[in-house]
Scaffold this motif. Sequence first.
Motif, PDB file in Angstrom:
ATOM      1  N   MET A 178       0.834  -1.285   0.220  1.00 44.37           N
ATOM      2  CA  MET A 178      -0.029  -0.041   0.002  1.00 44.37           C
ATOM      3  C   MET A 178       0.833   1.160  -0.131  1.00 44.37           C
ATOM      4  O   MET A 178       0.445   2.176  -0.865  1.00 44.37           O
ATOM      5  N   ALA A 227       0.456   4.215  -3.237  1.00 45.59           N
ATOM      6  CA  ALA A 227       0.495   5.471  -2.833  1.00 45.59           C
ATOM      7  C   ALA A 227       1.444   6.364  -3.048  1.00 45.59           C
ATOM      8  O   ALA A 227       1.281   7.620  -3.744  1.00 45.59           O
ATOM      9  N   LEU A 268      -7.186   4.163  -4.402  1.00 44.84           N
ATOM     10  CA  LEU A 268      -6.522   3.304  -3.407  1.00 44.84           C
ATOM     11  C   LEU A 268      -7.879   2.696  -2.613  1.00 44.84           C
ATOM     12  O   LEU A 268      -7.970   1.355  -2.329  1.00 44.84           O
ATOM     13  N   GLY A 307      -2.453   4.210   3.480  1.00 41.51           N
ATOM     14  CA  GLY A 307      -2.571   4.574   2.141  1.00 41.51           C
ATOM     15  C   GLY A 307      -2.630   6.442   1.942  1.00 41.51           C
ATOM     16  O   GLY A 307      -1.872   6.812   1.212  1.00 41.51           O
TER      17      GLY A 307
END
Length: 273
Positions: free
Chosen positions: A66, A70, A112, A152
């Motif tokens: 994650m 991001a 996300l 994220g």
Amino acid sequence: MDKVLILAGKEIRDGLRNRWVAAAIFLLGTLSLVLALVGTAPVGTVQATPLAATLVSLASLTVYLMPLLALMLSYDAIVGEFERGSMLLLLSYPLARWQVLLGKFLGHLSILALALLVGYGATALLIGLTNGVDLDSALAFARMMAGSLLLGAVFLALGYLVSCWVRERATAAGVAIGLWLSLVVLYDLGLLALLLARDGQLLSEAQFSLLLTLNPTDAYRLFTLSPGQASGLLGGLTGAGGAYALPAQLAVLTGWILLPLGLALWLFRRREL
């Protein structure tokens, strides 16, 4: 607020057209399904359900993947626009710079959220159909997904800070990789070295809990894998961060979002076209 939402929608469309982003989302979903399919229900004193056991594996996957996803979305969100010359056109419209930054941030955060919903939602559905789900496991899984989105958002904010700080995309990419390595990998190694130094006498339990909670990835682990539940026992978090409860973990994650975003906005406002 309409302008912010319009910008967010544009970022969502642009992000979903990005092949690297699409590949990362596909990877997130595929790995989560593989973990669910190959995992087995543990036996012994823990007696965790299949969903709780899978949750531990997904949390470990999230910690590494994650933040990378991001940062990949956000590291060139501002500096890339300046390099391409499109930021000059964008700011020629009646838009405040905070609206540009917030719109881009919300768009990337929505990407996300979609990745989590598709990838982890499919995993939860698969386990629910094959093994059934009890209420506690379902709530723990929902908590993991919420924590994953917060994690994220932390690294999106850090990516925006980098993007507003540097002057070249290549530099932004290098700094983003350094941030990922520092917060995801090296921080825990350094903390482990401090813990083992002088036969464990260098850090007290309270100091160790504080240092563990201050790192966003470790705060995410503590938030997701509650030490008092089966997922925490499976994740090896028994007693970890015990001095700092849920409000502290949420405060740390929120602070890691708001502070970098505030600094990014300050740098963005000072930057000349």
